[in-house]
Enzyme design. Structure first.
Site, PDB file in Angstrom:
ATOM      1  CB  SER A 181      33.773  74.658  37.248  1.00  0.00           C
ATOM      2  OG  SER A 181      33.333  75.014  38.553  1.00  0.00           O
ATOM      3  CG  HIS A 209      35.446  72.074  33.836  1.00  0.00           C
ATOM      4  ND1 HIS A 209      34.359  71.986  33.155  1.00  0.00           N
ATOM      5  CD2 HIS A 209      35.158  72.083  35.255  1.00  0.00           C
ATOM      6  CE1 HIS A 209      33.238  71.924  34.227  1.00  0.00           C
ATOM      7  NE2 HIS A 209      33.832  71.969  35.336  1.00  0.00           N
ATOM      8  CE  LYS A 243      32.352  68.588  35.379  1.00  0.00           C
ATOM      9  NZ  LYS A 243      30.975  68.512  35.751  1.00  0.00           N
TER      10      LYS A 243
HETATM   11  C1  LIG Z   1      35.972  71.306  38.950  1.00  0.00           C
HETATM   12  C2  LIG Z   1      34.731  70.249  39.232  1.00  0.00           C
HETATM   13  N1  LIG Z   1      35.202  69.367  40.106  1.00  0.00           N
HETATM   14  C3  LIG Z   1      34.334  68.151  40.360  1.00  0.00           C
HETATM   15  C4  LIG Z   1      32.676  68.263  39.743  1.00  0.00           C
HETATM   16  C5  LIG Z   1      32.221  66.889  39.965  1.00  0.00           C
HETATM   17  O1  LIG Z   1      32.261  66.091  39.234  1.00  0.00           O
HETATM   18  P1  LIG Z   1      31.196  65.004  38.932  1.00  0.00           P
HETATM   19  O2  LIG Z   1      30.139  65.826  38.098  1.00  0.00           O
HETATM   20  O3  LIG Z   1      31.633  63.844  38.194  1.00  0.00           O
HETATM   21  O4  LIG Z   1      30.831  64.571  40.370  1.00  0.00           O
HETATM   22  C6  LIG Z   1      32.694  69.165  38.834  1.00  0.00           C
HETATM   23  C7  LIG Z   1      31.129  69.029  38.187  1.00  0.00           C
HETATM   24  O5  LIG Z   1      30.431  69.362  38.286  1.00  0.00           O
HETATM   25  C8  LIG Z   1      33.522  70.294  38.707  1.00  0.00           C
HETATM   26  O6  LIG Z   1      33.177  71.287  37.975  1.00  0.00           O
END
Ligand SMILES: Cc1ncc(COP(=O)(O)O)c(C=O)c1O
Length: 387
Positions: A181, A209, A243
């Protein structure tokens, strides 16, 4: 209570001193623009990679679902919150990811903190890439399993850890971001998959992502061109709908047996209210756009590459381009300079990234005009890199 407020005040003062205090800023998004404090900025900090949160067909689907089913789900999915749109979304996700089934959670964070403890417990082993997202580490901690972090992207390090520790545990799980991320690079999923099979270890990739952007929109397991043939064998394909999908929610695509287990054992699935019907309808409409317009889904990566080429940065493999500046102050100053020029690029600081690697994180979307990207690169060169 005085002691409570004193505790909070002291914590805040310490964070302030180290430039690590954070405060949400009111931000009204419209297309690629973000309005903040009365200024309209071009945002390179949204994960809405395909701008689908504002796509007319996606909005229409959400409005119609609200009119038909209401704003909220009213209860957990295992009570009365399992409205009819869930089944359609889950079958579309499973089809996109080429798995038997899919299970939608309240968010990506809730997915990882539900899935991981439902699979492994205190006598088991978890290997996590050291740069995995915070919710992977939270899920690993909640599970109570023995956790080792392997060096970022380093399959040999993961192998050494498995060789040393696998035999001591009944079950083992490797967890990693598919697209990292804060760095934008891809996990070596093919090699991790081979390693996992060799050590009878399960593999979970978090594709938050990757979905909609990498592998023809199908995600990081399909990064070899989008086809199921030659895709990495990842039995636990987790991700988020917040996203590129432009909505909200998390998911797991896996075998029918694993999905059925989640529905009856994952605590964040059981003890949390179902997602609002408009959010599910929006996600279905967004997947329709991704599946029917592969050329559009390729745009964020093309834009990221345009930017990187202009600055001689390594070729991106996702829509995320990091520019690591080191100290927190340097990242904040750089973000401020770009804001003065009309660009919103939020500084990313510890603990989101490791100490000494504060950075600007540029996120590219299908709608960013090439001319704005070139202008941004020019300003980064002159005001941040000073060359
Ligand atoms: C790699 C990753 N996993 C999980 C999440 C969490 O997802 P959500 O925003 O749907 O809780 C994010 C987002 O911030 C992320 O970047």
């Amino acid at each position: 209570m005085r002691s409570l407020d004193e505790f909070a005040g002291e914590k805040l003062a310490a964070l302030e001193r180290s430039q690590l205090r954070r405060t949400p800023v009111v931000t009204a998004r419209q297309g690629i623009y973000a309005e903040r404090c009365g200024r309209r900025l071009i945002s390179f900090s949204c994960n809405d990679y395909l701008n689908l949160s504002q796509h007319p067909a996606v909005i229409k689907a959400a409005v119609e679902a609200t009119q038909r089913y209401g704003v909220g789900a009213g209860a957990s999915r295992l009570v009365t919150g399992n409205h009819p749109l869930y089944a359609e979304l889950e079958s579309r996700l499973a089809r996109l990811k080429a798995t038997e089934a899919a299970c939608v959670f309240g968010s990506g964070y809730l997915a990882n903190t539900g899935i991981i403890p439902a699979l492994v417990g205190p006598h088991d082993l978890i290997l996590a890439d050291e740069l995995s997202h915070a919710c992977i580490h939270a899920g690993a901690k909640l599970s109570g399993a023995v956790l080792y972090r392997y060096h970022h992207g380093d399959v040999a390090d993961a192998e050494a850890l498995l060789a040393a520790h696998r035999a001591k545990h009944a079950r083992a799980l490797i967890v990693t971001d598919g697209v990292f991320s804060m760095d934008g690079d891809l996990a070596p999923l093919h090699d991790l998959s081979k390693l996992a099979q060799h050590f009878d270890t399960w593999l979970l990739a978090d594709d938050a992502h990757g979905l909609g952007v990498v592998g023809g929109g199908r995600g990081s397991a399909f990064a070899n061109g989008g086809s199921s043939v030659g895709a990495a064998d990842v039995p636990l394909q987790m991700g988020t709908l917040s996203k590129a999908i432009g909505a909200y929610g998390g998911y797991l695509c896996a075998s029918q047996a694993v999905v059925d287990l989640m529905r009856t054992r994952a605590r964040t699935f059981i003890y949390s209210t179902g997602l609002p019907p408009p959010v599910i309808a929006a996600a279905i409409a967004a997947i329709e756009v991704i599946e029917s317009q592969p050329a559009y889904a390729a745009e964020p990566l093309r834009k990221a590459r345009l930017f990187a080429r202009a600055l001689n940065l390594p070729e991106p493999r996702s829509a995320i381009v990091p520019l690591i500046l080191g100290e927190t102050g340097a990242a904040l100053t750089a973000a401020q300079a770009l804001e003065e020029e009309g660009f919103l690029v939020v500084a990313i600081r510890p603990p989101t990234v490791p100490e000494g690697t504060a950075r600007l994180r540029f996120a590219f979307t299908a709608s960013h005009p090439d001319a704005d990207i070139e202008r941004l690169a020019g300003i980064v060169r002159s005001r941040v890199l000073r060359r």
